[in-house]
Design a protein around this motif. Structure first.
Motif, PDB file in Angstrom:
ATOM      1  N   TRP A  19       0.851  -1.204   0.000  1.00  0.00           N
ATOM      2  CA  TRP A  19       0.000   0.000   0.000  1.00  0.00           C
ATOM      3  C   TRP A  19       0.880   1.245   0.000  1.00  0.00           C
ATOM      4  CZ3 TRP A  19      -4.435  -2.297  -0.818  1.00  0.00           C
ATOM      5  CH2 TRP A  19      -4.749  -3.499  -0.173  1.00  0.00           C
ATOM      6  N   GLN A  20       1.716   1.399  -0.995  1.00  0.00           N
ATOM      7  CA  GLN A  20       2.704   2.473  -0.987  1.00  0.00           C
ATOM      8  C   GLN A  20       2.065   3.863  -0.976  1.00  0.00           C
ATOM      9  OE1 GLN A  20       5.581   1.884  -4.106  1.00  0.00           O
ATOM     10  NE2 GLN A  20       6.199  -0.124  -3.364  1.00  0.00           N
ATOM     11  N   ALA A  21       1.024   4.070  -1.767  1.00  0.00           N
ATOM     12  CA  ALA A  21       0.383   5.389  -1.819  1.00  0.00           C
ATOM     13  C   ALA A  21      -0.325   5.698  -0.503  1.00  0.00           C
ATOM     14  CB  ALA A  21      -0.610   5.449  -2.982  1.00  0.00           C
ATOM     15  N   THR A  22      -0.962   4.680   0.087  1.00  0.00           N
ATOM     16  CA  THR A  22      -1.638   4.863   1.375  1.00  0.00           C
ATOM     17  C   THR A  22      -0.618   5.130   2.473  1.00  0.00           C
ATOM     18  OG1 THR A  22      -3.377   3.356   0.631  1.00  0.00           O
ATOM     19  CG2 THR A  22      -3.301   3.855   2.980  1.00  0.00           C
ATOM     20  N   ASN A  23       0.502   4.400   2.443  1.00  0.00           N
ATOM     21  CA  ASN A  23       1.569   4.643   3.417  1.00  0.00           C
ATOM     22  C   ASN A  23       2.037   6.100   3.353  1.00  0.00           C
ATOM     23  OD1 ASN A  23       1.556   1.928   4.100  1.00  0.00           O
ATOM     24  ND2 ASN A  23       3.281   1.412   2.768  1.00  0.00           N
ATOM     25  N   ALA A  24       2.237   6.607   2.126  1.00  0.00           N
ATOM     26  CA  ALA A  24       2.709   7.980   1.956  1.00  0.00           C
ATOM     27  C   ALA A  24       1.707   8.983   2.510  1.00  0.00           C
ATOM     28  CB  ALA A  24       2.980   8.255   0.477  1.00  0.00           C
ATOM     29  N   ALA A  25       0.407   8.704   2.313  1.00  0.00           N
ATOM     30  CA  ALA A  25      -0.630   9.598   2.844  1.00  0.00           C
ATOM     31  C   ALA A  25      -0.622   9.588   4.368  1.00  0.00           C
ATOM     32  CB  ALA A  25      -1.999   9.180   2.313  1.00  0.00           C
ATOM     33  N   ARG A  26      -0.424   8.412   4.949  1.00  0.00           N
ATOM     34  CA  ARG A  26      -0.361   8.324   6.420  1.00  0.00           C
ATOM     35  C   ARG A  26       0.865   9.063   6.959  1.00  0.00           C
ATOM     36  NH1 ARG A  26       2.692   5.002   8.892  1.00  0.00           N
ATOM     37  NH2 ARG A  26       2.707   3.477   7.186  1.00  0.00           N
ATOM     38  N   GLU A  27       2.003   8.834   6.331  1.00  0.00           N
ATOM     39  CA  GLU A  27       3.222   9.490   6.792  1.00  0.00           C
ATOM     40  C   GLU A  27       3.124  11.014   6.660  1.00  0.00           C
ATOM     41  OE1 GLU A  27       5.991   7.459   4.336  1.00  0.00           O
ATOM     42  OE2 GLU A  27       5.918   5.603   5.531  1.00  0.00           O
ATOM     43  N   MET A  76     -11.254  -4.769   0.308  1.00  0.00           N
ATOM     44  CA  MET A  76     -11.890  -4.066  -0.813  1.00  0.00           C
ATOM     45  C   MET A  76     -11.704  -2.564  -0.665  1.00  0.00           C
ATOM     46  SD  MET A  76     -14.677  -1.993  -1.668  1.00  0.00           S
ATOM     47  CE  MET A  76     -15.624  -2.142  -0.153  1.00  0.00           C
ATOM     48  N   LEU A  77     -11.956  -2.066   0.534  1.00  0.00           N
ATOM     49  CA  LEU A  77     -11.834  -0.627   0.782  1.00  0.00           C
ATOM     50  C   LEU A  77     -10.389  -0.166   0.596  1.00  0.00           C
ATOM     51  CD1 LEU A  77     -13.576   1.311   3.621  1.00  0.00           C
ATOM     52  CD2 LEU A  77     -11.140   1.636   3.238  1.00  0.00           C
ATOM     53  N   SER A  78      -9.446  -0.942   1.107  1.00  0.00           N
ATOM     54  CA  SER A  78      -8.029  -0.577   1.003  1.00  0.00           C
ATOM     55  C   SER A  78      -7.575  -0.502  -0.447  1.00  0.00           C
ATOM     56  CB  SER A  78      -7.171  -1.587   1.769  1.00  0.00           C
ATOM     57  OG  SER A  78      -7.473  -1.579   3.153  1.00  0.00           O
ATOM     58  N   ARG A  79      -8.020  -1.448  -1.250  1.00  0.00           N
ATOM     59  CA  ARG A  79      -7.631  -1.451  -2.664  1.00  0.00           C
ATOM     60  C   ARG A  79      -8.215  -0.244  -3.398  1.00  0.00           C
ATOM     61  NH1 ARG A  79      -8.558  -7.972  -3.251  1.00  0.00           N
ATOM     62  NH2 ARG A  79      -6.465  -8.593  -2.555  1.00  0.00           N
ATOM     63  N   ALA A  80      -9.457   0.088  -3.093  1.00  0.00           N
ATOM     64  CA  ALA A  80     -10.074   1.250  -3.741  1.00  0.00           C
ATOM     65  C   ALA A  80      -9.363   2.538  -3.334  1.00  0.00           C
ATOM     66  CB  ALA A  80     -11.555   1.321  -3.378  1.00  0.00           C
ATOM     67  N   LEU A  81      -9.023   2.639  -2.055  1.00  0.00           N
ATOM     68  CA  LEU A  81      -8.332   3.833  -1.569  1.00  0.00           C
ATOM     69  C   LEU A  81      -6.939   3.940  -2.186  1.00  0.00           C
ATOM     70  CD1 LEU A  81      -8.207   6.289   0.297  1.00  0.00           C
ATOM     71  CD2 LEU A  81      -7.393   4.765   2.109  1.00  0.00           C
ATOM     72  N   GLU A  82      -6.208   2.839  -2.204  1.00  0.00           N
ATOM     73  CA  GLU A  82      -4.866   2.841  -2.787  1.00  0.00           C
ATOM     74  C   GLU A  82      -4.914   3.265  -4.253  1.00  0.00           C
ATOM     75  OE1 GLU A  82      -0.613   1.985  -3.065  1.00  0.00           O
ATOM     76  OE2 GLU A  82      -1.982   2.437  -1.405  1.00  0.00           O
ATOM     77  N   ARG A  83      -5.865   2.738  -4.979  1.00  0.00           N
ATOM     78  CA  ARG A  83      -5.987   3.085  -6.400  1.00  0.00           C
ATOM     79  C   ARG A  83      -6.323   4.561  -6.568  1.00  0.00           C
ATOM     80  NH1 ARG A  83      -9.609  -0.237 -10.899  1.00  0.00           N
ATOM     81  NH2 ARG A  83      -8.996   1.021 -12.694  1.00  0.00           N
ATOM     82  N   HIS A  84      -7.190   5.091  -5.735  1.00  0.00           N
ATOM     83  CA  HIS A  84      -7.566   6.506  -5.824  1.00  0.00           C
ATOM     84  C   HIS A  84      -6.351   7.402  -5.573  1.00  0.00           C
ATOM     85  CE1 HIS A  84     -10.066  10.132  -5.363  1.00  0.00           C
ATOM     86  NE2 HIS A  84      -9.198  10.443  -4.410  1.00  0.00           N
ATOM     87  N   GLY A 142       3.788  -5.259  11.578  1.00  0.00           N
ATOM     88  CA  GLY A 142       3.752  -6.650  11.177  1.00  0.00           C
ATOM     89  C   GLY A 142       3.360  -6.815   9.724  1.00  0.00           C
ATOM     90  N   SER A 143       2.546  -7.811   9.449  1.00  0.00           N
ATOM     91  CA  SER A 143       2.081  -8.051   8.084  1.00  0.00           C
ATOM     92  C   SER A 143       0.740  -7.393   7.819  1.00  0.00           C
ATOM     93  CB  SER A 143       1.964  -9.566   7.832  1.00  0.00           C
ATOM     94  OG  SER A 143       1.033 -10.140   8.743  1.00  0.00           O
ATOM     95  N   ARG A 144       0.235  -6.674   8.794  1.00  0.00           N
ATOM     96  CA  ARG A 144      -1.096  -6.058   8.682  1.00  0.00           C
ATOM     97  C   ARG A 144      -0.936  -4.570   8.396  1.00  0.00           C
ATOM     98  NH1 ARG A 144      -5.683  -6.800  13.396  1.00  0.00           N
ATOM     99  NH2 ARG A 144      -7.515  -6.637  12.061  1.00  0.00           N
ATOM    100  N   THR A 145      -1.188  -4.180   7.149  1.00  0.00           N
ATOM    101  CA  THR A 145      -0.991  -2.780   6.770  1.00  0.00           C
ATOM    102  C   THR A 145      -2.157  -2.222   5.971  1.00  0.00           C
ATOM    103  OG1 THR A 145       0.260  -3.549   4.846  1.00  0.00           O
ATOM    104  CG2 THR A 145       1.531  -2.914   6.795  1.00  0.00           C
ATOM    105  N   ASN A 146      -3.272  -2.944   5.956  1.00  0.00           N
ATOM    106  CA  ASN A 146      -4.435  -2.446   5.233  1.00  0.00           C
ATOM    107  C   ASN A 146      -5.128  -1.341   6.032  1.00  0.00           C
ATOM    108  OD1 ASN A 146      -5.280  -5.077   6.807  1.00  0.00           O
ATOM    109  ND2 ASN A 146      -7.134  -3.811   6.668  1.00  0.00           N
ATOM    110  N   VAL A 147      -6.074  -0.686   5.388  1.00  0.00           N
ATOM    111  CA  VAL A 147      -6.896   0.319   6.063  1.00  0.00           C
ATOM    112  C   VAL A 147      -8.055  -0.392   6.764  1.00  0.00           C
ATOM    113  CG1 VAL A 147      -8.500   2.238   5.658  1.00  0.00           C
ATOM    114  CG2 VAL A 147      -6.279   2.203   4.513  1.00  0.00           C
ATOM    115  N   ALA A 148      -8.357   0.033   7.970  1.00  0.00           N
ATOM    116  CA  ALA A 148      -9.480  -0.541   8.721  1.00  0.00           C
ATOM    117  C   ALA A 148     -10.794   0.041   8.215  1.00  0.00           C
ATOM    118  CB  ALA A 148      -9.318  -0.237  10.202  1.00  0.00           C
ATOM    119  N   ASN A 149     -11.890  -0.691   8.447  1.00  0.00           N
ATOM    120  CA  ASN A 149     -13.194  -0.100   8.113  1.00  0.00           C
ATOM    121  C   ASN A 149     -14.112   0.006   9.326  1.00  0.00           C
ATOM    122  OD1 ASN A 149     -14.012  -2.769   8.396  1.00  0.00           O
ATOM    123  ND2 ASN A 149     -15.263  -2.790   6.539  1.00  0.00           N
ATOM    124  N   TRP A 150     -13.583  -0.284  10.526  1.00  0.00           N
ATOM    125  CA  TRP A 150     -14.409  -0.131  11.733  1.00  0.00           C
ATOM    126  C   TRP A 150     -14.528   1.335  12.147  1.00  0.00           C
ATOM    127  CZ3 TRP A 150     -10.597   1.858  14.642  1.00  0.00           C
ATOM    128  CH2 TRP A 150      -9.309   1.299  14.584  1.00  0.00           C
TER     129      TRP A 150
END
Length: 297
Positions: A36-44, A238-246, A184-192
């Motif tokens: 999730w490179q683009a999402t990581n950059a947005a978080r950082e 699903m949400l993480s993939r859509a966000l990363e693509r956006h 760890g290996s968990r780097t997706n975006v949460a939906n809760w």
């Protein structure tokens, strides 16, 4: 709430904040980070813009959103939750806590049951009622409701098995705000936890991706969707993939904010932490993990 109960709630909140402030021993693996490179950059980026409060936690209360983001409409001061029917006592305790915090801090609290959620979808975008009715598990219905609700009306969505340990430590932002795991290996975006202004293009993109996934999903003869993992169908993957693509489509758009889950957990607390007890429903078919495994019982 009685004085003793308030004191116990404050103690739980203090324990949660202390846990959230501790450094994580595990860091995201290179393989997980590359996903999730683009999402990581947005978080950082948000972490770099944020200040810190007196306890060393991230603090975005003074963030000038219009100076750093392509701001849209203001996110409504409304928290939405869903439980289809007959919430267990533990879930009622969590939801009542959210309602109390909302009431004390000027937020509207909306808790939908099955009939209320269906009516809301019918009034908002009737095309989603068929998918809602065809859901094979209440967690799938929650996935549909949260994205449709925020894409059209905006606000904040918090799962019913989470709660607010303290007031939201920021004003509703004019861009969508997500929480990303980063260890760890968990780097997706949460939906809760989801937060967005009404009509936002990011939530629209997530909604469109979910619509495509559901259109391709097989159904039983009675119209219900065939049981399968919800993670990539309507859930956080699903949400993480859509966000990363956006974000990848226009990295400089600055129309999305991503915070680390460790900070989000300092105010949105999982049930087990808040209750200091085993969460009974998670051992039954009511829990989403059972649905993700293709079983409701």
């Amino acid at each position: 709430m009685a004085h003793g109960e308030r004191r116990d709630t404050r103690k739980r909140a203090d324990r949660t904040e202390a846990r959230a402030d501790r450094p994580r021993r595990r860091i995201a693996t290179p393989e997980a980070r590359s996903k999730w490179q683009a999402t990581n950059a947005a978080r950082e980026r948000l972490e770099a813009l944020a200040g810190t409060d007196g306890k060393g936690r991230l603090d975005i209360t003074a963030l000038d959103w219009t100076a750093h983001f392509r701001a849209g409409p203001t996110t409504p001061r409304r928290v939405v939750q869903f439980w289809d029917r007959n919430p267990p006592d533990q879930i009622l305790t969590l939801m009542r806590r959210v309602e109390e915090v909302c009431r004390e801090t000027g937020y509207e609290h909306v808790a939908y049951d099955l009939e209320g959620a269906r009516a809301r979808l019918a009034a908002t975008d009737a095309a989603w009622v068929d998918a809602f009715d065809g859901a094979f598990h209440p967690s799938m219905q929650a996935d549909i409701l949260r994205v449709v609700e925020l894409a059209h009306h905006g606000g904040i969505y918090i799962d019913a098995d989470m709660t607010l340990s303290r007031p939201l430590p920021f004003a509703p932002p004019p861009v969508p705000l997500f929480a990303q795991w980063a260890h760890g290996s968990r780097t997706n975006v949460a939906n809760w936890f989801l937060c967005a202004p009404p009509g936002d293009p990011v939530l629209r993109a997530i909604l469109q991706r979910m619509a495509r996934k559901l259109a391709q999903a097989p159904r039983e003869a009675d119209g219900r969707f065939v049981k399968q993992s919800l993670l990539g169908l309507t859930g956080p993957v699903m949400l993480s993939r859509a966000l990363e693509r956006h974000i990848r489509a226009d990295p400089d758009a600055r129309d999305v904010a991503v915070m680390p889950v460790r900070w989000c957990h300092s105010f949105v607390e999982p049930a087990r932490r808040f209750l200091q007890a085993k969460v009974e429903y998670k051992s039954s078919g009511l829990h989403w993990r059972r649905a993700a495994e293709g079983s409701t019982g």
